[in-house]
Design an enzyme around this catalytic site. Sequence first.
Site, PDB file in Angstrom:
ATOM      1  N   MET A   1      -9.210   7.949   0.041  1.00  0.00           N
ATOM      2  CA  MET A   1     -10.044   8.308   1.201  1.00  0.00           C
ATOM      3  C   MET A   1     -10.603   9.708   1.016  1.00  0.00           C
ATOM      4  SD  MET A   1      -7.761   6.886   4.344  1.00  0.00           S
ATOM      5  CE  MET A   1      -6.774   5.377   4.195  1.00  0.00           C
TER       6      MET A   1
ATOM      7  N   GLY B   1       1.193  -2.131   4.114  1.00  0.00           N
ATOM      8  CA  GLY B   1       1.721  -0.777   3.994  1.00  0.00           C
ATOM      9  C   GLY B   1       2.965  -0.625   4.839  1.00  0.00           C
ATOM     10  N   SER B   2       2.770  -0.481   6.148  1.00  0.00           N
ATOM     11  CA  SER B   2       3.917  -0.209   7.020  1.00  0.00           C
ATOM     12  C   SER B   2       4.913  -1.363   7.050  1.00  0.00           C
ATOM     13  CB  SER B   2       3.442   0.149   8.428  1.00  0.00           C
ATOM     14  OG  SER B   2       2.443  -0.727   8.845  1.00  0.00           O
TER      15      SER B   2
ATOM     16  N   ASP C   1      -4.856   3.538  -1.722  1.00  0.00           N
ATOM     17  CA  ASP C   1      -5.944   3.835  -0.779  1.00  0.00           C
ATOM     18  C   ASP C   1      -6.501   5.226  -1.031  1.00  0.00           C
ATOM     19  OD1 ASP C   1      -6.099   1.502   0.993  1.00  0.00           O
ATOM     20  OD2 ASP C   1      -4.022   1.992   1.478  1.00  0.00           O
TER      21      ASP C   1
ATOM     22  N   GLY D   1      -8.937   3.759   7.327  1.00  0.00           N
ATOM     23  CA  GLY D   1      -8.628   5.171   7.544  1.00  0.00           C
ATOM     24  C   GLY D   1      -7.145   5.463   7.709  1.00  0.00           C
ATOM     25  N   PHE D   2      -6.423   4.536   8.325  1.00  0.00           N
ATOM     26  CA  PHE D   2      -5.016   4.820   8.624  1.00  0.00           C
ATOM     27  C   PHE D   2      -4.160   3.570   8.489  1.00  0.00           C
ATOM     28  CE2 PHE D   2      -7.692   7.800  10.843  1.00  0.00           C
ATOM     29  CZ  PHE D   2      -7.101   9.024  10.533  1.00  0.00           C
ATOM     30  N   GLY D   3      -2.914   3.769   8.082  1.00  0.00           N
ATOM     31  CA  GLY D   3      -1.947   2.680   8.085  1.00  0.00           C
ATOM     32  C   GLY D   3      -1.373   2.506   9.483  1.00  0.00           C
TER      33      GLY D   3
ATOM     34  N   MET E   1     -12.285   4.174  -0.319  1.00  0.00           N
ATOM     35  CA  MET E   1     -12.924   4.411   0.989  1.00  0.00           C
ATOM     36  C   MET E   1     -13.632   5.751   0.900  1.00  0.00           C
ATOM     37  SD  MET E   1      -9.806   2.909   3.259  1.00  0.00           S
ATOM     38  CE  MET E   1      -8.701   3.039   1.860  1.00  0.00           C
TER      39      MET E   1
ATOM     40  N   MET F   1     -11.437  -6.101   5.667  1.00  0.00           N
ATOM     41  CA  MET F   1     -10.595  -5.204   6.467  1.00  0.00           C
ATOM     42  C   MET F   1     -10.277  -5.852   7.812  1.00  0.00           C
ATOM     43  SD  MET F   1     -10.023  -2.466   4.674  1.00  0.00           S
ATOM     44  CE  MET F   1      -9.072  -1.669   5.970  1.00  0.00           C
TER      45      MET F   1
ATOM     46  N   HIS G   1      -1.315  -1.371  -4.204  1.00  0.00           N
ATOM     47  CA  HIS G   1      -2.581  -1.020  -3.550  1.00  0.00           C
ATOM     48  C   HIS G   1      -2.626   0.496  -3.319  1.00  0.00           C
ATOM     49  CE1 HIS G   1      -6.032  -2.123  -0.914  1.00  0.00           C
ATOM     50  NE2 HIS G   1      -5.612  -1.163  -0.101  1.00  0.00           N
TER      51      HIS G   1
ATOM     52  N   HIS H   1      -8.451   0.905  -3.750  1.00  0.00           N
ATOM     53  CA  HIS H   1      -9.379   0.683  -2.631  1.00  0.00           C
ATOM     54  C   HIS H   1     -10.097   1.999  -2.343  1.00  0.00           C
ATOM     55  CE1 HIS H   1      -9.587  -0.501   1.956  1.00  0.00           C
ATOM     56  NE2 HIS H   1     -10.784  -0.382   1.406  1.00  0.00           N
TER      57      HIS H   1
ATOM     58  N   SER I   1       0.845  -1.192   0.000  1.00  0.00           N
ATOM     59  CA  SER I   1       0.000   0.000   0.000  1.00  0.00           C
ATOM     60  C   SER I   1       0.879   1.240   0.000  1.00  0.00           C
ATOM     61  CB  SER I   1      -0.889   0.016   1.248  1.00  0.00           C
ATOM     62  OG  SER I   1      -1.427   1.315   1.409  1.00  0.00           O
TER      63      SER I   1
ATOM     64  N   ASP J   1      -6.674  -6.713   4.377  1.00  0.00           N
ATOM     65  CA  ASP J   1      -6.048  -5.384   4.418  1.00  0.00           C
ATOM     66  C   ASP J   1      -6.079  -4.833   5.839  1.00  0.00           C
ATOM     67  OD1 ASP J   1      -5.151  -2.810   3.893  1.00  0.00           O
ATOM     68  OD2 ASP J   1      -6.877  -2.220   2.675  1.00  0.00           O
TER      69      ASP J   1
END
Length: 216
Positions: A34, A196-197, A32, A141-143, A65, A136, A30, A63, A7, A174
């Site tokens: 938002m 992601g992280s 994201d 909303g957040f990584g 959102m 999910m 990926h 994705h 991500s 995810d």
Amino acid sequence: MVKIAPSILSADFCNLNSEIRRVSGADWLHVDVMDGAFVPNLTVGVPVVASIRRHTDMFLDVHLMIDKPARYIDAFCKAGADLLSVHLEADHPARIADALHAMEANGVKKAVALRPITSAKAVLPYIEQLDMVLVMTVEPGFGGQAFMEQQLSTIREVRSLIDRYHPGCELEVDGGIAPGTAGKAIEAGATVLVAGSAVYGAENPANAIELLRTGR
Ligand code: DX5
Ligand code: ZN
């Protein structure tokens, strides 16, 4: 073999081109999106997807959102997305069906996404036409959030619905995927892991991707 989808939410957006190259050994990319309404965060939109498309041949897994996603499907398809995920919580069922129909008309792969609160059975009206279901394992909303272990049962339930009604459908997980949780998601039935992280936070993203692939 499970697919890995890094991500870019955890990437350095000022150096997106080189950040994408750092994960070129992955299967998908990926993205994201938002809107600050469906989720309490704002990220990127159509122009950024179009720019990414000009710089990479990677499969773009977008994705969404965002509230009422049907409004933006044509635009994201034209920007070059290969697959779009819309959240089942983001609109009425008839409008979710419209969004899927627009993806089909554009020749883009179709997915629905489930927040942690949404039950696996919510995919039933759509499952036969889907290319993927996204489960999910954090609140979107957040990584960098912790993997919600209680979502393993939802992954298993979606896995059994896919096996029963549409075995070719991918199951993407995810949120909080890292060494230690990747194997659990795979064991529960995931075929695509977003990270992601765990990828961008690693010293060597290429190694991190290979480790996740083995379920570690
Ligand atoms: C969260 C996003 C995720 C996020 C995952 O709302 O949908 O794709 O980037 O980040 P990690 O892997 O750090 O949990
Ligand atoms: Zn995501």
